[in-house]
Design a protein around this motif. Structure first.
Motif, PDB file in Angstrom:
ATOM      1  N   TYR A 139       0.909  -1.181  -0.066  1.00 45.05           N
ATOM      2  CA  TYR A 139       0.145   0.015  -0.018  1.00 45.05           C
ATOM      3  C   TYR A 139       0.920   1.086  -0.070  1.00 45.05           C
ATOM      4  CZ  TYR A 139      -2.999   3.596   1.638  1.00 45.05           C
ATOM      5  OH  TYR A 139      -3.702   4.941   1.916  1.00 45.05           O
ATOM      6  N   LEU A 140       1.894   1.376   0.999  1.00 46.49           N
ATOM      7  CA  LEU A 140       2.727   2.418   0.965  1.00 46.49           C
ATOM      8  C   LEU A 140       3.471   2.554  -0.187  1.00 46.49           C
ATOM      9  CD1 LEU A 140       3.988   1.827   4.732  1.00 46.49           C
ATOM     10  CD2 LEU A 140       2.154   3.596   4.082  1.00 46.49           C
ATOM     11  N   ARG A 176       3.158   5.899  -3.059  1.00 46.79           N
ATOM     12  CA  ARG A 176       4.436   6.486  -3.014  1.00 46.79           C
ATOM     13  C   ARG A 176       4.722   7.334  -1.745  1.00 46.79           C
ATOM     14  NH1 ARG A 176       6.108   7.057  -9.041  1.00 46.79           N
ATOM     15  NH2 ARG A 176       4.722   5.514  -9.906  1.00 46.79           N
ATOM     16  N   LEU A 177       4.632   6.934  -0.493  1.00 50.72           N
ATOM     17  CA  LEU A 177       4.939   7.547   0.839  1.00 50.72           C
ATOM     18  C   LEU A 177       6.177   6.823   1.017  1.00 50.72           C
ATOM     19  CD1 LEU A 177       1.439   7.061   2.499  1.00 50.72           C
ATOM     20  CD2 LEU A 177       2.503   9.329   1.895  1.00 50.72           C
ATOM     21  N   ILE A 198       6.326   8.793   6.662  1.00 48.36           N
ATOM     22  CA  ILE A 198       6.196   9.954   6.695  1.00 48.36           C
ATOM     23  C   ILE A 198       4.949  10.420   5.873  1.00 48.36           C
ATOM     24  CG2 ILE A 198       7.512  12.108   5.861  1.00 48.36           C
ATOM     25  CD1 ILE A 198      10.201  10.676   6.554  1.00 48.36           C
ATOM     26  N   ILE A 199       4.332  11.174   6.256  1.00 47.94           N
ATOM     27  CA  ILE A 199       3.032  11.785   5.408  1.00 47.94           C
ATOM     28  C   ILE A 199       3.283  13.291   5.448  1.00 47.94           C
ATOM     29  CG2 ILE A 199       0.629  12.160   5.225  1.00 47.94           C
ATOM     30  CD1 ILE A 199       0.470   9.643   6.711  1.00 47.94           C
ATOM     31  N   PHE A 235      -3.356  10.481   5.819  1.00 44.61           N
ATOM     32  CA  PHE A 235      -2.852  10.591   4.559  1.00 44.61           C
ATOM     33  C   PHE A 235      -4.228  10.803   3.663  1.00 44.61           C
ATOM     34  CE2 PHE A 235      -2.267   8.200   0.458  1.00 44.61           C
ATOM     35  CZ  PHE A 235      -1.448   8.898  -0.226  1.00 44.61           C
ATOM     36  N   ASP A 236      -4.060  11.945   2.685  1.00 47.81           N
ATOM     37  CA  ASP A 236      -5.350  12.232   1.846  1.00 47.81           C
ATOM     38  C   ASP A 236      -4.848  11.481   0.421  1.00 47.81           C
ATOM     39  OD1 ASP A 236      -7.158  12.961   0.226  1.00 47.81           O
ATOM     40  OD2 ASP A 236      -7.005  15.210   0.736  1.00 47.81           O
TER      41      ASP A 236
END
Length: 130
Positions: A21-22, A26-27, A62-63, A126-127
């Motif tokens: 998912y991350l 692209r987080l 990190i967001i 996170f949006d």
């Protein structure tokens, strides 16, 4: 043979879902590999002297502010457990408590029972549209 509905994914399987998912979103994130097992006392001593400590959460996410729901940057620590049967050690709870007690709303530390719970925590901040 166990029925498919009663099989509980392992912690590693749950974490792979979160990592996928991350990556998809692209987080920036990292697994904090504190659970590396070794029988070598020399390596254990080296790890200790280099700062490895028990209980550090599994993932750091990190967001950035431009991708968050509230316009603020967030540092999210996830201690992932199985949906059922996962146990939080005293060291892990101490880390979660210490991180959660920081005097800022921008640091989040959470124990999550399964990938779905971890994704819910991440998506609080996170949006995915941004």
């Amino acid at each position: 043979m166990a029925r498919a509905s009663t099989v509980i994914p392992t912690e590693d399987e749950e974490q792979r879902v979160v990592v996928q998912y991350l990556e998809l979103k692209r987080l920036r994130f990292s697994h904090l590999p504190m659970s590396t097992y070794t029988t070598s006392w020399k390596q254990k001593a080296r790890n200790h002297f280099l700062g490895v400590r028990p209980g550090v959460p599994d993932l750091l996410v990190i967001i950035p502010s431009h991708r968050s729901r509230d316009g603020l940057g967030h540092l999210v620590f996830i201690e992932l457990k199985r949906r059922s049967g996962g146990r939080v050690s005293s060291h892990q709870q101490e880390w979660i408590d210490a991180l959660g007690a920081l005097d800022t709303a921008h640091v989040v530390a959470q124990v999550c029972a399964g990938a779905e719970a971890a994704l819910q925590v991440i998506e609080q901040y996170f949006d995915p549209i941004k």
